[in-house]
Design a protein around this motif. Structure first.
Motif, PDB file in Angstrom:
ATOM      1  N   ASN A   6       6.038  -3.613  -3.268  1.00 47.11           N
ATOM      2  CA  ASN A   6       5.691  -2.207  -3.401  1.00 47.11           C
ATOM      3  C   ASN A   6       6.269  -1.389  -2.256  1.00 47.11           C
ATOM      4  N   ILE A   7       6.314  -2.013  -1.118  1.00 43.28           N
ATOM      5  CA  ILE A   7       6.810  -1.322   0.069  1.00 43.28           C
ATOM      6  C   ILE A   7       7.958  -2.125   0.656  1.00 43.28           C
ATOM      7  N   ILE A   8       9.043  -1.446   0.915  1.00 40.63           N
ATOM      8  CA  ILE A   8      10.198  -2.126   1.482  1.00 40.63           C
ATOM      9  C   ILE A   8      10.656  -1.390   2.732  1.00 40.63           C
ATOM     10  N   VAL A  13       5.780   5.607   4.715  1.00 45.44           N
ATOM     11  CA  VAL A  13       4.450   5.173   4.294  1.00 45.44           C
ATOM     12  C   VAL A  13       3.370   5.984   5.000  1.00 45.44           C
ATOM     13  N   PHE A  14       2.225   5.978   4.381  1.00 44.92           N
ATOM     14  CA  PHE A  14       1.038   6.658   4.865  1.00 44.92           C
ATOM     15  C   PHE A  14       0.059   5.575   5.317  1.00 44.92           C
ATOM     16  N   VAL A  15      -0.525   5.758   6.484  1.00 41.90           N
ATOM     17  CA  VAL A  15      -1.464   4.754   7.010  1.00 41.90           C
ATOM     18  C   VAL A  15      -2.879   5.117   6.577  1.00 41.90           C
ATOM     19  N   ARG A  16      -3.506   4.205   5.868  1.00 50.01           N
ATOM     20  CA  ARG A  16      -4.816   4.494   5.284  1.00 50.01           C
ATOM     21  C   ARG A  16      -5.984   4.095   6.176  1.00 50.01           C
ATOM     22  N   ARG A  17      -5.753   3.153   7.050  1.00 49.02           N
ATOM     23  CA  ARG A  17      -6.856   2.659   7.880  1.00 49.02           C
ATOM     24  C   ARG A  17      -6.384   2.405   9.294  1.00 49.02           C
ATOM     25  N   GLY A  18      -7.350   2.267  10.171  1.00 48.02           N
ATOM     26  CA  GLY A  18      -7.035   1.849  11.525  1.00 48.02           C
ATOM     27  C   GLY A  18      -6.828   2.998  12.488  1.00 48.02           C
ATOM     28  N   PRO A  76      -1.362  -4.814   7.988  1.00 48.11           N
ATOM     29  CA  PRO A  76      -1.446  -5.359   6.627  1.00 48.11           C
ATOM     30  C   PRO A  76      -0.869  -4.357   5.633  1.00 48.11           C
ATOM     31  N   LEU A  77      -0.135  -4.865   4.669  1.00 48.52           N
ATOM     32  CA  LEU A  77       0.462  -3.973   3.668  1.00 48.52           C
ATOM     33  C   LEU A  77      -0.603  -3.184   2.903  1.00 48.52           C
ATOM     34  N   SER A  78      -1.806  -3.740   2.834  1.00 45.41           N
ATOM     35  CA  SER A  78      -2.870  -3.056   2.091  1.00 45.41           C
ATOM     36  C   SER A  78      -3.306  -1.762   2.770  1.00 45.41           C
ATOM     37  N   THR A  79      -2.978  -1.599   4.035  1.00 43.57           N
ATOM     38  CA  THR A  79      -3.361  -0.368   4.727  1.00 43.57           C
ATOM     39  C   THR A  79      -2.279   0.701   4.600  1.00 43.57           C
ATOM     40  N   LEU A  80      -1.143   0.327   4.008  1.00 46.08           N
ATOM     41  CA  LEU A  80      -0.033   1.268   3.890  1.00 46.08           C
ATOM     42  C   LEU A  80       0.127   1.751   2.462  1.00 46.08           C
ATOM     43  N   MET A  81       0.491   2.989   2.335  1.00 46.61           N
ATOM     44  CA  MET A  81       0.710   3.550   1.006  1.00 46.61           C
ATOM     45  C   MET A  81       2.075   4.225   0.981  1.00 46.61           C
ATOM     46  N   TYR A  82       2.786   3.951  -0.082  1.00 43.59           N
ATOM     47  CA  TYR A  82       4.109   4.541  -0.249  1.00 43.59           C
ATOM     48  C   TYR A  82       4.008   6.065  -0.352  1.00 43.59           C
ATOM     49  N   VAL A  83       4.931   6.761   0.324  1.00 40.62           N
ATOM     50  CA  VAL A  83       4.975   8.221   0.219  1.00 40.62           C
ATOM     51  C   VAL A  83       6.173   8.598  -0.634  1.00 40.62           C
ATOM     52  N   CYS A  84       5.904   9.259  -1.755  1.00 41.43           N
ATOM     53  CA  CYS A  84       6.967   9.668  -2.668  1.00 41.43           C
ATOM     54  C   CYS A  84       7.789  10.779  -2.028  1.00 41.43           C
TER      55      CYS A  84
END
Ligand SMILES: [Zn+2]
Length: 121
Positions: A6-8, A13-18, A76-84
């Protein structure tokens, strides 16, 4: 478990946590085996390196400079979200095909194909 990426590297990316929650950055490297990635300027850790002449205290009256290395620690990749790039917003990735018919990562919101990895990873 080994889903399509999902992320390369190179993605925004957007950081969701931490500690750096809410920040954005560019992916520097992805470590699929660990399920983590490093992001430019995010989750910086300072590593103190030992002064070269530790036993010679107060030599010159000052502590040696440059004994701290700053580097990005993997997240962790789960804390990152792709930014369109089109929506300019964090979004989910949908796997589909781009207009050429090749498999591509698409923005779940607007359908914009995401940038492709250099080596088809
Ligand atoms: Zn979009």
């Amino acid at each position: 478990m080994a889903d399509k990426a999902n992320i390369i590297k190179g993605d925004t990316v957007f950081v969701r946590r931490g500690r750096d929650k809410g920040k954005r950055g560019t992916v520097k490297a992805v470590f699929p085996a660990a399920g983590t990635a490093t992001v430019e300027g995010i989750n910086i850790v300072k590593r103190h390196t030992k002064p070269q002449q530790e036993q010679q205290q107060n030599m010159g009256g000052a502590l040696p400079n440059g004994g701290i290395i700053e580097k990005e620690a993997p997240l962790p990749l789960s804390t990152l979200m792709y930014v369109c790039e089109k929506c300019k917003a964090p979004t989910r990735i949908r796997h589909g095909r781009n207009p050429d018919g090749r498999a591509a990562r698409l923005c779940a919101k607007c359908g914009e194909p995401a940038r492709e990895s250099a080596k088809g990873a």
